[in-house]
Design an enzyme around this catalytic site. Structure first.
Site, mmCIF file in Angstrom:
data_model
loop_
_atom_site.group_PDB
_atom_site.id
_atom_site.type_symbol
_atom_site.label_atom_id
_atom_site.label_comp_id
_atom_site.label_asym_id
_atom_site.label_seq_id
_atom_site.Cartn_x
_atom_site.Cartn_y
_atom_site.Cartn_z
ATOM 1 N N GLU A 12 36.309 13.636 89.314
ATOM 2 C CA GLU A 12 36.799 12.792 90.462
ATOM 3 C C GLU A 12 37.161 13.330 91.702
ATOM 4 O OE1 GLU A 12 39.841 9.063 91.329
ATOM 5 O OE2 GLU A 12 38.954 9.167 89.304
ATOM 6 N N TYR A 331 48.872 13.512 84.243
ATOM 7 C CA TYR A 331 48.548 12.576 85.200
ATOM 8 C C TYR A 331 49.501 11.502 85.881
ATOM 9 C CZ TYR A 331 44.967 8.880 87.009
ATOM 10 O OH TYR A 331 44.284 8.278 87.854
#
Length: 703
Positions: A12, A331
């Site tokens: 990403e 995360y």
């Protein structure tokens, strides 16, 4: 001999692509430039030799929008937007990400997607699949999804050993939300903006926007504002007897707490004063425990960042994401507060042991045995936010260090003992009234040692004996007034949004940031959110016409429907159609009743004719127009009753000896100056103010 099959991997962000490539290649890779960097190396994949190419996107490849015929505000009826088709356009056309992915996919037989493991990441997976030409069920080209929670070597290798297929249903859920938010938001925003900016000059907002999440978020702030402004204080009185006993002066708490009748309060004061002798009627001790925290999720991180660290939610998430991409924390977007059963707590403690700030405490914890965290909520997404690598303030910088330090302290707190303390309550009677005092004594600090802001406030009491009598030293009658609640803090607003299903852990910071940028609320001391006149007027207007538009219920319903799509329990198209039909009916009614909201605006804001200052002549009637400097900048001709919007970046000046003209309309006397440089030297930096035919004017030097 045929060349080995190629595997394309897409992350990403460029930094995550670099981390993945570094781990899988053991640092033996070549890198070449592209729209984003491409890292190449040889290795094994599913048991065979292969050539890897690792690259990335930069967030969403595409964004949803209306086709060109619907882009013109003046030519499109906002009501038509509810039935309009939507298209996907490149989010960042200059980056050429779609073309980049298409080129890199040529000759590749496998695609491995390393996008963030949430719904948005799943949606980006299918954007990448579309750009690369891969198909999930294709017989020749295979697509895999890597699921990971941090960019450490351990997590990357574990993800490679447990590849799965991308989740089409979660991607469709994001498509549904994007289409609903676009159509509803743009329809209301265009109508409101055109209606009110064409009438009022001091709104001080570029657009009068509406959003299915944004507006209920503003509604919470305005609701608290209205509670404050309609609050009527009441006088009250509290009886406060004092005693001096074994070297302690103690103020006793009244069982009745407070009274709102002065005469009655004075009567009780007299009863206590006349008696003057307290009797100890009960002494009780109770061992209590303050439980260690469960794992840290996004919402709790944002609340602490705002209330304790002074970071707004948007800033906090930007810092957290940077710490994640650098490998310092896991995360940061997660709803879970429960750790998986396989989580390596000792390994994480070993990582943190090198930091001198908490090294002694961790060694003691490891020696005596750490505790398993309290059971929390497993949302099925990611483990709680956890430190992954040691760091110092010199490495991270002040702001990132403070957030990282909190993540570390919270994690250490989750595996620490509970805080245990003894609570002593002594009860007294005098003159027929009952009073008490409470003491607290900490026995085991537990997690509060590493999280001192959660410590128990100790209060020592002398030893009392049941039945003994003590003289009252004085009796005060304290008078006060009830006070209104304070303005909502960001931390309180985040809690309300979570409780009412407004936004997600990823979007909550965006919605709060939007109401600030739109000038609907202002962040004041203590991160308090104070609504502006515009914000209050908008919410009061919605309440007059259709309260559902600013209440959280309707958004909660939408989020529930979208979740059903993600779980495969509802059809994507039907959910979108049903929600849009509801909002279309509400929009039609809103347009019919707009005068109710307009009456509120009229009471708070100045008409265009009464705003601004004369600047230049209108090319149609040759009378002077007024320049409205409040956002959005515009010119208003009171004679023609027309508004001309100006470019929002630049300085508006009348230049002597120069004029601007339009080939069709003679708007004379004002230049829109984009750079503060002399007119003659910057002819191309000026634009004509005429917008009627969409033509740029021309600067003509007249001497």
């Amino acid at each position: 001999m045929s060349p080995p099959p190629k595997v394309l991997m897409v992350a990403e962000k460029p930094s995550i692509a670099l981390s993945i490539a570094s781990v899988l290649s053991h640092g033996q890779m070549s890198t070449r430039r592209g729209s984003t960097d491409v890292h190449e190396f040889n290795g094994t994949f599913l048991g065979f030799h292969t050539h890897y190419k690792v690259t990335s996107v930069i967030g969403h490849v595409f964004s949803v929008d209306f086709p060109p015929p619907y882009q013109d505000w003046n030519a499109t009826n906002p009501l038509d937007l509810f039935q309009a088709t939507v298209i996907k356009t490149e989010s960042n056309p200059r980056a050429h990400i779609s073309k980049h992915l298409s080129q890199e996919a040529r000759g590749c037989g496998y695609l491995v997607l390393w996008l963030d493991c949430d719904r948005e990441g799943e949606n980006i997976c299918f954007e990448v699949i579309e750009c690369t030409g891969f198909h999930v069920n294709g017989s020749k080209k295979r697509v895999y999804r890597a699921r990971f929670s941090s960019v450490t070597e351990k997590d990357i290798l574990k993800a490679m050993d447990s590849l799965v297929e991308p989740n089409r249903l979660e991607a469709l859920a994001v498509d549904a939300r994007q289409e609903i938010d676009l159509k509803v938001g743009v329809a209301f925003t265009r109508f409101q903006t055109s209606y009110f900016q064409g009438k009022y000059g001091n709104l001080d907002s570029r657009v009068i926007s509406y959003g299915p999440c944004q507006t209920p978020t503003l509604g919470f702030c305005v609701q608290r504002y209205l509670q404050i402004n309609t609050f009527k204080p009441e006088k009250f009185w509290v009886l406060r007897p004092y005693i001096i006993y074994k070297g302690y002066e103690l103020q006793l708490e009244w069982k009745r707490q407070k009274l709102f009748d002065l005469d009655v309060a004075v009567m009780f004061q007299k009863l206590v004063t006349d008696d003057g002798i307290l009797e100890v009627i009960d002494v009780s001790e109770k061992q209590e425990s303050k439980g260690r925290p469960s794992g840290l999720n996004t919402v709790n991180l944002l609340k602490v960042a705002s209330s304790a660290l002074g970071f707004g939610p948007q800033t906090a998430m930007q810092i957290a994401e940077r710490l994640y991409t650098q490998g310092f924390i896991s995360y940061p977007r997660t709803e879970s507060t429960a750790y998986p059963s396989s989580f390596d707590f000792k390994g994480t403690l070993d990582v943190l042991e090198n930091n001198p700030i908490w090294s002694d405490y961790i060694r003691k914890l490891l020696a005596e045995g750490y505790h398993k965290p309290r059971s929390g909520t497993d949302a099925g997404d990611h483990p709680p936010i956890t430190p992954m690598r040691p760091a110092t303030e010199d490495i991270l910088g002040n702001d990132a260090w403070r957030l990282y330090q909190y993540v570390c302290q919270h994690f250490i707190g989750t595996v620490s003992p509970d805080c245990k303390y003894v609570r002593t309550k002594v009860e007294f009677s005098v003159g027929g009234e009952f009073f008490h005092c409470i003491g607290q004594r900490v026995m085991i600090q537990g997690f509060t040692y590493i999280m001192p802001w959660l410590s128990i406030n100790e209060k020592n009491l002398p030893q009392f004996t049941k039945g003994e009598k003590i003289e009252v030293s004085r009796v005060e009658l304290y008078g006060g007034e009830t006070s209104p609640p304070d303005y909502l803090s960001e931390s309180e607003l985040i809690s309300l949004m979570e409780r009412n299903g407004i936004g997600t852990d990823a979007s909550i910071p965006v919605h709060i940031n939007n109401i600030c940028e739109r000038n609907y609320v202002q962040v004041q001391v203590g991160r308090k959110l104070v609504p502006t006149t515009l914000g209050v007027t908008l919410i009061r207007g919605y309440q007059c016409i259709d309260p559902d538009l600013c209440l959280p219920d309707i958004r909660s319903f939408i989020e529930h429907q979208i979740t059903l799509v993600a779980k495969g329990q509802a059809n994507h198209s039907r959910v979108v159609q049903h929600v849009l039909q509801q909002f279309k009916q509400k929009f039609s009614y809103f347009i019919q009743q707009i005068e109710n909201m307009d009456a509120l605006f009229e009471a708070q804001f100045s008409q265009l004719a009464d705003s601004g200052r004369a600047l230049s002549k209108c090319g149609k009637c040759l009378r002077y127009m007024k320049y409205i400097s409040a956002q959005p900048q515009r010119l208003f001709c009171g004679t023609c009753e027309e508004v001309y919007y100006l470019p929002q970046k630049g300085t508006i000046k009348v230049i002597p000896k120069c004029w601007t003209y339009c080939k069709i309309h003679s708007f004379i006397g004002a230049c829109i100056m984009r750079n503060l440089v002399p007119c003659i030297q910057a002819v191309h930096n000026f634009l004509c103010i005429c917008k009627i035919h969409g033509l740029e004017g021309k600067v003509v030097n007249q001497g």
